[in-house]
Design a protein around this motif. Structure first.
Motif, PDB file in Angstrom:
ATOM      1  N   UNK A  74      18.836  -6.204  31.396  1.00 54.21           N
ATOM      2  CA  UNK A  74      20.324  -6.247  32.219  1.00 54.21           C
ATOM      3  C   UNK A  74      21.234  -6.143  32.567  1.00 54.21           C
ATOM      4  N   UNK A  75      22.145  -7.274  31.778  1.00 53.42           N
ATOM      5  CA  UNK A  75      23.493  -8.381  31.102  1.00 53.42           C
ATOM      6  C   UNK A  75      23.840  -6.932  29.873  1.00 53.42           C
ATOM      7  N   UNK A  76      22.687  -6.776  29.242  1.00 56.44           N
ATOM      8  CA  UNK A  76      23.015  -6.386  27.358  1.00 56.44           C
ATOM      9  C   UNK A  76      23.109  -5.091  28.221  1.00 56.44           C
ATOM     10  N   UNK A  77      22.204  -3.838  29.058  1.00 56.66           N
ATOM     11  CA  UNK A  77      22.694  -2.569  29.471  1.00 56.66           C
ATOM     12  C   UNK A  77      24.129  -2.182  29.922  1.00 56.66           C
ATOM     13  N   UNK A  78      24.163  -3.812  31.300  1.00 57.53           N
ATOM     14  CA  UNK A  78      25.490  -3.206  31.473  1.00 57.53           C
ATOM     15  C   UNK A  78      26.633  -3.618  30.912  1.00 57.53           C
ATOM     16  N   UNK A  79      26.752  -4.115  30.121  1.00 60.61           N
ATOM     17  CA  UNK A  79      27.605  -3.811  28.646  1.00 60.61           C
ATOM     18  C   UNK A  79      27.788  -3.184  27.763  1.00 60.61           C
ATOM     19  N   UNK A  80      26.891  -2.199  27.569  1.00 58.96           N
ATOM     20  CA  UNK A  80      26.849  -1.236  26.938  1.00 58.96           C
ATOM     21  C   UNK A  80      27.073  -0.019  27.932  1.00 58.96           C
ATOM     22  N   UNK A  81      26.791   0.272  29.165  1.00 62.15           N
ATOM     23  CA  UNK A  81      27.311   1.366  30.169  1.00 62.15           C
ATOM     24  C   UNK A  81      29.286   1.115  29.878  1.00 62.15           C
ATOM     25  N   UNK A  82      29.984   0.129  30.173  1.00 57.66           N
ATOM     26  CA  UNK A  82      31.011   0.071  30.397  1.00 57.66           C
ATOM     27  C   UNK A  82      31.675  -0.148  29.074  1.00 57.66           C
ATOM     28  N   UNK A  83      30.601  -0.474  27.534  1.00 59.31           N
ATOM     29  CA  UNK A  83      31.643  -0.622  26.829  1.00 59.31           C
ATOM     30  C   UNK A  83      32.416  -2.165  26.164  1.00 59.31           C
ATOM     31  N   UNK A 118      25.445 -12.601  34.394  1.00 59.79           N
ATOM     32  CA  UNK A 118      24.278 -13.947  34.717  1.00 59.79           C
ATOM     33  C   UNK A 118      24.670 -14.171  36.372  1.00 59.79           C
ATOM     34  N   UNK A 119      26.037 -15.126  36.786  1.00 57.86           N
ATOM     35  CA  UNK A 119      26.118 -15.157  37.401  1.00 57.86           C
ATOM     36  C   UNK A 119      25.778 -14.562  39.475  1.00 57.86           C
ATOM     37  N   UNK A 120      26.271 -13.336  38.859  1.00 56.10           N
ATOM     38  CA  UNK A 120      26.446 -12.380  39.384  1.00 56.10           C
ATOM     39  C   UNK A 120      24.376 -12.176  40.115  1.00 56.10           C
ATOM     40  N   UNK A 121      24.347 -11.543  38.309  1.00 53.23           N
ATOM     41  CA  UNK A 121      22.729 -11.167  38.967  1.00 53.23           C
ATOM     42  C   UNK A 121      21.529 -12.362  39.500  1.00 53.23           C
ATOM     43  N   UNK A 122      21.828 -13.665  39.485  1.00 53.64           N
ATOM     44  CA  UNK A 122      20.692 -15.114  40.337  1.00 53.64           C
ATOM     45  C   UNK A 122      22.014 -14.426  41.558  1.00 53.64           C
ATOM     46  N   UNK A 123      22.991 -14.338  41.647  1.00 52.46           N
ATOM     47  CA  UNK A 123      23.431 -13.874  42.813  1.00 52.46           C
ATOM     48  C   UNK A 123      22.566 -13.121  43.904  1.00 52.46           C
ATOM     49  N   UNK A 124      22.130 -11.985  43.172  1.00 52.13           N
ATOM     50  CA  UNK A 124      21.054 -10.658  43.792  1.00 52.13           C
ATOM     51  C   UNK A 124      19.714 -11.235  43.442  1.00 52.13           C
ATOM     52  N   UNK A 125      19.245 -12.324  42.752  1.00 55.45           N
ATOM     53  CA  UNK A 125      18.136 -12.470  43.368  1.00 55.45           C
ATOM     54  C   UNK A 125      17.089 -11.662  41.961  1.00 55.45           C
ATOM     55  N   UNK A 126      18.290 -11.611  40.798  1.00 58.03           N
ATOM     56  CA  UNK A 126      17.069 -10.574  39.415  1.00 58.03           C
ATOM     57  C   UNK A 126      16.323 -11.552  39.156  1.00 58.03           C
ATOM     58  N   UNK A 127      14.996 -10.920  38.428  1.00 56.58           N
ATOM     59  CA  UNK A 127      14.425 -11.554  38.212  1.00 56.58           C
ATOM     60  C   UNK A 127      14.929 -12.238  36.845  1.00 56.58           C
ATOM     61  N   UNK A 128      14.544 -13.570  36.537  1.00 54.16           N
ATOM     62  CA  UNK A 128      14.971 -14.087  35.396  1.00 54.16           C
ATOM     63  C   UNK A 128      14.709 -13.532  33.897  1.00 54.16           C
ATOM     64  N   UNK A 129      13.135 -12.948  34.185  1.00 51.25           N
ATOM     65  CA  UNK A 129      12.752 -12.484  32.899  1.00 51.25           C
ATOM     66  C   UNK A 129      14.082 -10.974  32.118  1.00 51.25           C
ATOM     67  N   UNK A 130      14.578 -10.609  33.460  1.00 55.29           N
ATOM     68  CA  UNK A 130      14.626  -9.367  33.296  1.00 55.29           C
ATOM     69  C   UNK A 130      16.788  -9.469  33.509  1.00 55.29           C
ATOM     70  N   UNK A 131      16.986 -10.223  33.091  1.00 51.82           N
ATOM     71  CA  UNK A 131      18.089 -10.626  33.447  1.00 51.82           C
ATOM     72  C   UNK A 131      18.861 -10.591  32.062  1.00 51.82           C
ATOM     73  N   UNK A 132      17.937 -10.343  30.477  1.00 50.03           N
ATOM     74  CA  UNK A 132      18.569 -10.202  29.734  1.00 50.03           C
ATOM     75  C   UNK A 132      19.080  -8.912  28.934  1.00 50.03           C
TER      76      UNK A 132
END
Length: 327
Positions: free
Chosen positions: A129-138, A113-127
């Motif tokens: 995105x984060x779930x997707x990334x966690x799944x990708x890296x298991x 979430x910190x790095x998402x904010x750093x890259x100005x990722x839309x807050x509505x899309x962060x959840x």
């Protein structure tokens, strides 16, 4: 397809010279010396070389962290030190082997979430995105555990997740599996291949020859800052086509004999490794002299299990091209 999209990385005559400061007594250091190459879209491009050869310096210049002394490094047609650094950083990301780059007192989810904010990722899309990334890296099951409690392999996978936050078109991986257990390293390599298959362009530095041979579409080998080999593994093999490889597998350690052979100039390189309880000695020589009978006699006292000519591996090619610069 435009040239910039076909070749998202184009390097011409890239040079980096580190000059001593007023207080330093160190001599001037040419870290990268007139290097040129290009990387295709969706390719895994390997950068190999000894410690101090210029691999990390090259990566830093390509990722806008260092300014070249001369030559050019272009990302999608934009010079990495020409005023477009901000735009370039939005399109790339970097993963380095090691412990730095994450906030250990935060959980995995909080780091993302910190790095998402750093890259100005839309807050509505962060959840999502984060779930997707966690799944990708298991790491879904470890999402709410503090990173300080992660194993080294988990931290490295979190590094990759962090680097994917901005959906980079180019990912620089600097020794991404260094120090990892074989099983975790295998998972990281699998993830790298999946990313490339999905269209991400990847530039990889590694000391592990088997890793480079498994993953890389093309490879550049640098030594002392210079390009000494460039192409596919098959093309690199052609560069050393006049080199013969003899492999001797013994039950006992042939250290004494190998030490004596190392003093003879007729051999390009000699290396012995202990593999599965046996000793594998590989000898490179530049002529067609038949030395099998000589070696059969020299190694007979060590319990020969196998002896004969062999095809060169990427490690053989690497040692032949790097030569005495390896340490």
């Amino acid at each position: 397809m435009t040239a910039e999209h076909e070749y998202p990385i184009v390097v011409e005559g890239l040079t980096k010279v580190f000059k001593p400061t007023r207080r330093s007594k160190l001599p001037e250091k040419v870290a990268v010396n007139d290097v040129s190459f290009h990387v295709r879209k969706g390719e895994i491009f390997g950068l190999l070389g000894p410690n101090g050869a210029g691999k990390t310096t090259t990566i830093k210049m390509l990722s806008t962290l260092l300014i070249p002394t001369s030559g050019s490094a272009k990302i999608f047609g934009m010079d990495t030190s020409g005023g477009d650094e901000k735009r370039i950083r939005e399109m790339i990301n970097l993963v380095s082997g090691g412990e730095r780059g994450l906030y250990y007192r935060l959980t995995g989810r909080q780091n993302l979430r910190f790095f998402s904010n750093l890259y100005n990722i839309d807050g509505n899309k962060q959840d999502a995105l984060i779930e997707k990334l966690l799944e990708i890296v298991k790491l879904t099951d470890a999402a709410d555990i503090k990173v300080e409690d992660y194993s080294r392999g988990m931290k490295q996978r979190m590094h990759i997740a962090r680097a994917l936050v901005n959906d980079p078109q180019i990912l620089f991986l600097d020794e991404p599996t260094i120090g990892l257990d074989p099983e975790i390293a295998r998972d990281v390599r699998s993830l790298v291949r999946q990313l490339a298959d999905s269209g991400t362009t990847i530039m990889l530095t590694t000391h592990y020859m088997y890793e480079a041979e498994e993953l890389c579409d093309r490879i550049m080998i640098i030594s002392d800052g210079r390009n000494v080999g460039y192409g596919t593994v098959a093309e690199l093999k052609q560069m050393v086509s006049d080199t013969n490889i003899i492999e001797i597998v013994t039950s006992d350690d042939p250290h004494d004999t190998v030490s004596k052979l190392l003093t003879e100039r007729r051999f390009v390189h000699i290396n012995t490794e202990r593999i599965a309880g046996r000793y594998c000695t590989r000898v490179q020589l530049k002529d067609d002299t038949d030395v099998l009978s000589e070696f059969d006699s020299l190694f007979s006292g060590y319990g020969i299990r196998k002896i004969g000519y062999d095809e060169p591996t990427l490690e053989d090619i690497y040692l032949s091209l790097v030569g005495s610069d390896e340490h």
